[in-house]
Scaffold this active site. Structure first.
Site, PDB file in Angstrom:
ATOM      1  N   HIS A  99    -108.973   8.296  93.326  1.00  0.00           N
ATOM      2  CA  HIS A  99    -108.102   8.064  94.472  1.00  0.00           C
ATOM      3  C   HIS A  99    -108.879   8.290  95.764  1.00  0.00           C
ATOM      4  O   HIS A  99    -109.516   9.320  95.932  1.00  0.00           O
ATOM      5  CB  HIS A  99    -106.891   8.996  94.433  1.00  0.00           C
ATOM      6  CG  HIS A  99    -105.834   8.535  93.476  1.00  0.00           C
ATOM      7  ND1 HIS A  99    -104.526   8.905  93.565  1.00  0.00           N
ATOM      8  CD2 HIS A  99    -105.919   7.694  92.410  1.00  0.00           C
ATOM      9  CE1 HIS A  99    -103.834   8.323  92.594  1.00  0.00           C
ATOM     10  NE2 HIS A  99    -104.660   7.593  91.874  1.00  0.00           N
ATOM     11  N   TYR A 229     -97.232  13.013  99.637  1.00  0.00           N
ATOM     12  CA  TYR A 229     -96.783  14.351 100.030  1.00  0.00           C
ATOM     13  C   TYR A 229     -95.707  14.149 101.091  1.00  0.00           C
ATOM     14  O   TYR A 229     -96.011  13.669 102.184  1.00  0.00           O
ATOM     15  CB  TYR A 229     -97.946  15.165 100.620  1.00  0.00           C
ATOM     16  CG  TYR A 229     -98.952  15.649  99.594  1.00  0.00           C
ATOM     17  CD1 TYR A 229     -99.925  14.804  99.084  1.00  0.00           C
ATOM     18  CD2 TYR A 229     -98.924  16.972  99.140  1.00  0.00           C
ATOM     19  CE1 TYR A 229    -100.851  15.256  98.147  1.00  0.00           C
ATOM     20  CE2 TYR A 229     -99.850  17.434  98.207  1.00  0.00           C
ATOM     21  CZ  TYR A 229    -100.806  16.565  97.715  1.00  0.00           C
ATOM     22  OH  TYR A 229    -101.707  17.012  96.795  1.00  0.00           O
ATOM     23  N   PRO A 322     -99.718  25.481  94.862  1.00  0.00           N
ATOM     24  CA  PRO A 322    -100.324  24.243  94.348  1.00  0.00           C
ATOM     25  C   PRO A 322    -100.450  23.092  95.346  1.00  0.00           C
ATOM     26  O   PRO A 322    -101.064  22.067  95.009  1.00  0.00           O
ATOM     27  CB  PRO A 322     -99.378  23.841  93.203  1.00  0.00           C
ATOM     28  CG  PRO A 322     -98.075  24.486  93.528  1.00  0.00           C
ATOM     29  CD  PRO A 322     -98.407  25.745  94.256  1.00  0.00           C
ATOM     30  N   LYS A 326    -105.709  22.948  94.424  1.00  0.00           N
ATOM     31  CA  LYS A 326    -106.985  23.674  94.418  1.00  0.00           C
ATOM     32  C   LYS A 326    -107.212  24.596  93.215  1.00  0.00           C
ATOM     33  O   LYS A 326    -108.359  24.946  92.919  1.00  0.00           O
ATOM     34  CB  LYS A 326    -107.096  24.526  95.695  1.00  0.00           C
ATOM     35  CG  LYS A 326    -107.287  23.722  96.951  1.00  0.00           C
ATOM     36  CD  LYS A 326    -108.613  23.011  96.958  1.00  0.00           C
ATOM     37  CE  LYS A 326    -108.682  21.922  97.986  1.00  0.00           C
ATOM     38  NZ  LYS A 326    -109.523  20.802  97.631  1.00  0.00           N
ATOM     39  N   TYR A 413    -109.478  18.567 101.200  1.00  0.00           N
ATOM     40  CA  TYR A 413    -108.800  18.075  99.992  1.00  0.00           C
ATOM     41  C   TYR A 413    -109.842  17.621  98.948  1.00  0.00           C
ATOM     42  O   TYR A 413    -109.690  17.898  97.752  1.00  0.00           O
ATOM     43  CB  TYR A 413    -107.859  16.923 100.349  1.00  0.00           C
ATOM     44  CG  TYR A 413    -106.829  16.621  99.281  1.00  0.00           C
ATOM     45  CD1 TYR A 413    -105.520  17.067  99.393  1.00  0.00           C
ATOM     46  CD2 TYR A 413    -107.170  15.899  98.138  1.00  0.00           C
ATOM     47  CE1 TYR A 413    -104.580  16.805  98.417  1.00  0.00           C
ATOM     48  CE2 TYR A 413    -106.241  15.634  97.155  1.00  0.00           C
ATOM     49  CZ  TYR A 413    -104.949  16.086  97.299  1.00  0.00           C
ATOM     50  OH  TYR A 413    -104.026  15.819  96.315  1.00  0.00           O
TER      51      TYR A 413
HETATM   52  P1  FAD Z   1    -105.664  29.704  82.947  1.00  0.00           P
HETATM   53  O1  FAD Z   1    -105.602  28.222  82.851  1.00  0.00           O
HETATM   54  O2  FAD Z   1    -104.422  30.440  83.242  1.00  0.00           O
HETATM   55  O3  FAD Z   1    -106.276  30.222  81.585  1.00  0.00           O
HETATM   56  C1  FAD Z   1    -106.261  31.585  81.218  1.00  0.00           C
HETATM   57  C2  FAD Z   1    -106.210  31.690  79.726  1.00  0.00           C
HETATM   58  O4  FAD Z   1    -106.309  33.048  79.346  1.00  0.00           O
HETATM   59  C3  FAD Z   1    -104.896  31.179  79.155  1.00  0.00           C
HETATM   60  O5  FAD Z   1    -105.144  30.227  78.150  1.00  0.00           O
HETATM   61  C4  FAD Z   1    -104.224  32.428  78.612  1.00  0.00           C
HETATM   62  O6  FAD Z   1    -103.417  32.165  77.480  1.00  0.00           O
HETATM   63  C5  FAD Z   1    -105.429  33.283  78.273  1.00  0.00           C
HETATM   64  N1  FAD Z   1    -105.151  34.706  78.201  1.00  0.00           N
HETATM   65  C6  FAD Z   1    -104.290  35.443  78.977  1.00  0.00           C
HETATM   66  N2  FAD Z   1    -104.292  36.725  78.585  1.00  0.00           N
HETATM   67  C7  FAD Z   1    -105.147  36.824  77.548  1.00  0.00           C
HETATM   68  C8  FAD Z   1    -105.556  37.900  76.719  1.00  0.00           C
HETATM   69  N3  FAD Z   1    -105.046  39.129  76.888  1.00  0.00           N
HETATM   70  N4  FAD Z   1    -106.434  37.658  75.744  1.00  0.00           N
HETATM   71  C9  FAD Z   1    -106.946  36.403  75.566  1.00  0.00           C
HETATM   72  N5  FAD Z   1    -106.597  35.344  76.321  1.00  0.00           N
HETATM   73  C10 FAD Z   1    -105.715  35.552  77.306  1.00  0.00           C
HETATM   74  N6  FAD Z   1    -102.885  24.043  90.049  1.00  0.00           N
HETATM   75  C11 FAD Z   1    -102.942  22.898  90.721  1.00  0.00           C
HETATM   76  O7  FAD Z   1    -103.961  22.646  91.359  1.00  0.00           O
HETATM   77  N7  FAD Z   1    -101.859  22.035  90.663  1.00  0.00           N
HETATM   78  C12 FAD Z   1    -100.741  22.287  89.912  1.00  0.00           C
HETATM   79  O8  FAD Z   1     -99.817  21.494  89.874  1.00  0.00           O
HETATM   80  C13 FAD Z   1    -100.661  23.486  89.209  1.00  0.00           C
HETATM   81  N8  FAD Z   1     -99.587  23.803  88.459  1.00  0.00           N
HETATM   82  C14 FAD Z   1     -99.550  25.016  87.795  1.00  0.00           C
HETATM   83  C15 FAD Z   1     -98.449  25.376  87.035  1.00  0.00           C
HETATM   84  C16 FAD Z   1     -98.386  26.635  86.388  1.00  0.00           C
HETATM   85  C17 FAD Z   1     -97.150  27.024  85.564  1.00  0.00           C
HETATM   86  C18 FAD Z   1     -99.483  27.517  86.511  1.00  0.00           C
HETATM   87  C19 FAD Z   1     -99.432  28.883  85.840  1.00  0.00           C
HETATM   88  C20 FAD Z   1    -100.588  27.131  87.246  1.00  0.00           C
HETATM   89  C21 FAD Z   1    -100.639  25.898  87.901  1.00  0.00           C
HETATM   90  N9  FAD Z   1    -101.760  25.491  88.652  1.00  0.00           N
HETATM   91  C22 FAD Z   1    -101.788  24.344  89.309  1.00  0.00           C
HETATM   92  C23 FAD Z   1    -102.927  26.305  88.743  1.00  0.00           C
HETATM   93  C24 FAD Z   1    -104.012  25.861  87.759  1.00  0.00           C
HETATM   94  O9  FAD Z   1    -103.442  25.311  86.615  1.00  0.00           O
HETATM   95  C25 FAD Z   1    -104.820  27.108  87.488  1.00  0.00           C
HETATM   96  O10 FAD Z   1    -105.452  27.456  88.710  1.00  0.00           O
HETATM   97  C26 FAD Z   1    -105.854  26.948  86.370  1.00  0.00           C
HETATM   98  O11 FAD Z   1    -105.210  26.852  85.123  1.00  0.00           O
HETATM   99  C27 FAD Z   1    -106.794  28.151  86.375  1.00  0.00           C
HETATM  100  O12 FAD Z   1    -107.588  28.125  85.228  1.00  0.00           O
HETATM  101  P2  FAD Z   1    -108.061  29.462  84.556  1.00  0.00           P
HETATM  102  O13 FAD Z   1    -108.922  29.052  83.430  1.00  0.00           O
HETATM  103  O14 FAD Z   1    -108.580  30.384  85.584  1.00  0.00           O
HETATM  104  O15 FAD Z   1    -106.728  30.165  84.028  1.00  0.00           O
HETATM  105  C1  DHB Z   2    -100.706  17.574  91.326  1.00  0.00           C
HETATM  106  C2  DHB Z   2    -100.504  18.888  91.588  1.00  0.00           C
HETATM  107  C3  DHB Z   2    -100.710  19.348  92.862  1.00  0.00           C
HETATM  108  O1  DHB Z   2    -100.541  20.639  93.132  1.00  0.00           O
HETATM  109  C4  DHB Z   2    -101.082  18.510  93.890  1.00  0.00           C
HETATM  110  O2  DHB Z   2    -101.235  18.990  95.136  1.00  0.00           O
HETATM  111  C5  DHB Z   2    -101.293  17.201  93.615  1.00  0.00           C
HETATM  112  C6  DHB Z   2    -101.091  16.728  92.316  1.00  0.00           C
HETATM  113  C7  DHB Z   2    -100.483  17.078  89.946  1.00  0.00           C
HETATM  114  O3  DHB Z   2    -100.070  17.865  89.094  1.00  0.00           O
HETATM  115  O4  DHB Z   2    -100.718  15.889  89.709  1.00  0.00           O
END
Ligand code: FAD
Ligand code: DHB
Length: 427
Positions: A99, A229, A322, A326, A413
């Site tokens: 995009h 947005y 979100p 980021k 962005y």
């Molecule tokens: P995570 O993806 O959270 O991975 C952490 C992992 O550690 C998980 O699999 C968990 O099960 C595991 N874990 C936890 N505790 C333990 C333990 N005690 N022992 C072993 N494993 C463990 N970001 C965006 O940019 N746009 C979005 O739309 C968006 N939507 C989101 C919706 C939700 C519900 C959430 C929670 C987050 C969202 N985010 C979004 C944020 C983005 O998904 C996260 O920033 C990203 O997943 C971070 O990755 P990570 O690997 O740091 O953590």
């Molecule tokens: C999506 C999530 C976001 O937080 C955003 O700013 C743009 C797109 C998505 O899930 O596609």
């Protein structure tokens, strides 16, 4: 100039002598213990393997759960480059949707912010976090990586020694103890690693927002070519997508909104109202809702991202609302810095590890500010009056009228500062 770099050490074969299991005691030795099979933990284990560093990764959830968890969808160009240079982009290159901008909608007008034109060609790619995680898990399993799903009782200890210990009970009920050179806490916001750090050694900066996102995944082709947005007097809405046939949409709701108050018809009606552009002929297409959920919004930064030989990465150390897409990108950027730091550390050079937290926090705070700015510009706060609404509209109009303001949005962005992947480039 493009400088070709090579790795200092060759990747070890899958069966690595540095990971030894003592069957009688269930004691194992590895170089890096990794907690969490989200994007941060999985990518870290791969980047370490490319450098010949052995790791053991533990995850409380099942593989199927990790692969299905709906979350983010937008990759910055630096994240795409990182995945490509790490050899992980075969499906991303086929299925990712590049995009070159976004639409900002407010006061009954829709404006395009053209990232390519404003930033000298930079773009983002829509490729779901579920797909990134599937690609990473498939790679780690195919490479013979040590990945344990469905573990319980994860614990980390001896963090201030040079032999920190990772303990867990595996899916078969066997209690295991892994002695490591370093441990990476990639276990998300609710994990066990950050709480293992004495609280008086951490500085926490935190903000909760008085709203949440209700997100749906819908079996309907996107009604737009790029993300919309939308600022609306009744609250923010976002039109995103997952593929040419699947849409992803979000609505601002109250943080305590019960999901049962939002049957599918009500969600579609509210989305259509908030995206409406009277007189334009544009219409929101609706379809079956495949999945829905409510996500709270929070800014959170915990510093430093290191305690002794425990290094935090991704959501374990920081959370952004979100709105700027980021969270996932920050998680990937952290481990791009952490992999070479751990490589050097296990080979006796602590310099990059000592700089890890400071290096990451620069990007973290830039993204934290950008996400806060996008969020507060686009959402309606409960109790906010006409003054707040006019200030938001003025800011939005400035972004679309001023090339300088639009460029600031575009460069943030698409990812600022540009990511150094710390990997050799292909050219
Ligand atoms: P995570 O993806 O959270 O991975 C952490 C992992 O550690 C998980 O699999 C968990 O099960 C595991 N874990 C936890 N505790 C333990 C333990 N005690 N022992 C072993 N494993 C463990 N970001 C965006 O940019 N746009 C979005 O739309 C968006 N939507 C989101 C919706 C939700 C519900 C959430 C929670 C987050 C969202 N985010 C979004 C944020 C983005 O998904 C996260 O920033 C990203 O997943 C971070 O990755 P990570 O690997 O740091 O953590
Ligand atoms: C999506 C999530 C976001 O937080 C955003 O700013 C743009 C797109 C998505 O899930 O596609």
């Amino acid at each position: 100039m493009c400088v070709k770099r090579t790795f200092p050490r060759r990747a070890r074969p899958a069966c690595d002598p540095t990971t030894r299991t003592d069957q009688a005691t269930n004691r194992t030795r590895t170089q890096v213990g990794i907690v969490g099979a989200g994007p941060a933990g999985l990518l870290l284990s791969h980047l370490l393997a490319l450098r010949g560093i052995d790791s053991v990764l533990v995850e409380i959830r099942s593989r199927a759960y990790c692969e299905a968890r709906q979350r983010a969808g937008v990759l910055e160009d630096g994240s795409v480059r990182l995945l490509r240079e790490a050899g992980l982009a075969a499906r991303l290159d086929q299925q990712g949707l590049e995009h070159g901008g976004i639409y900002l909608q407010f006061a009954g007008e829709r404006h395009h912010v053209d990232f390519r034109e404003l930033t000298g060609g930079r773009t983002v790619t829509v490729y779901a976090q579920t797909e990134v995680v599937k690609d990473l898990i498939a790679q780690r399993i195919a490479a013979g990586g040590s990945v344990h799903f469905e573990v319980t009782d994860t614990a980390v200890s001896e963090l201030t020694t040079d032999r920190p210990v990772l303990r867990f009970t595996d899916a078969a009920g066997v209690t295991r103890e892994v002695t490591c050179d370093a441990i990476a806490g990639c276990d998300g916001f609710h994990g066990i690693c950050r709480p293992a750090i004495p609280p008086d050694t951490l500085t926490v900066r935190e903000r909760d927002y008085p709203y949440a996102w209700l997100g749906i995944l819908a079996d309907v082709p996107p009604s737009t070519d790029e993300l919309i947005y939308a600022h609306h007097e009744d609250g923010f809405a976002l039109h995103s997508l997952r593929s040419p046939t699947v849409s992803r949409l979000y609505l601002q709701v109250a943080p305590d909104e019960p999901m049962q108050d939002w049957p599918d018809d009500r969600i579609w009606a509210e989305l259509a109202r908030r995206f409406a552009l009277p007189g334009s002929g544009w219409e929101l297409q609706t379809g079956p809702v495949l999945e829905k959920g409510i996500t709270p919004m929070r800014s959170f930064v915990s510093a430093p991202m290191r305690y002794g030989r425990l290094f935090l990465a991704g959501d374990a150390a920081h959370i952004v609302p979100p709105t700027g897409a980021k969270g996932l990108n920050l998680a990937l950027a952290d481990v791009a810095v952490l992999a070479p730091a751990l490589d050097a550390l296990v080979h006796g050079d602590p310099g990059l590890a000592d700089a890890y937290s400071q290096t990451c926090l620069r990007r973290v705070w830039r993204s934290t500010h950008f996400s806060w700015w996008m969020t507060t510009m686009l959402h309606r706060s409960p109790g906010a009056g006409p003054m707040e609404a006019e200030l938001q509209l003025s800011q939005l109009r400035y972004v679309v009228d001023s090339r300088a303001a639009a460029t600031s949005l575009a460069e943030n962005y698409t990812g600022f500062p540009e990511l150094d992947t710390h990997l050799p480039t292909a050219h």
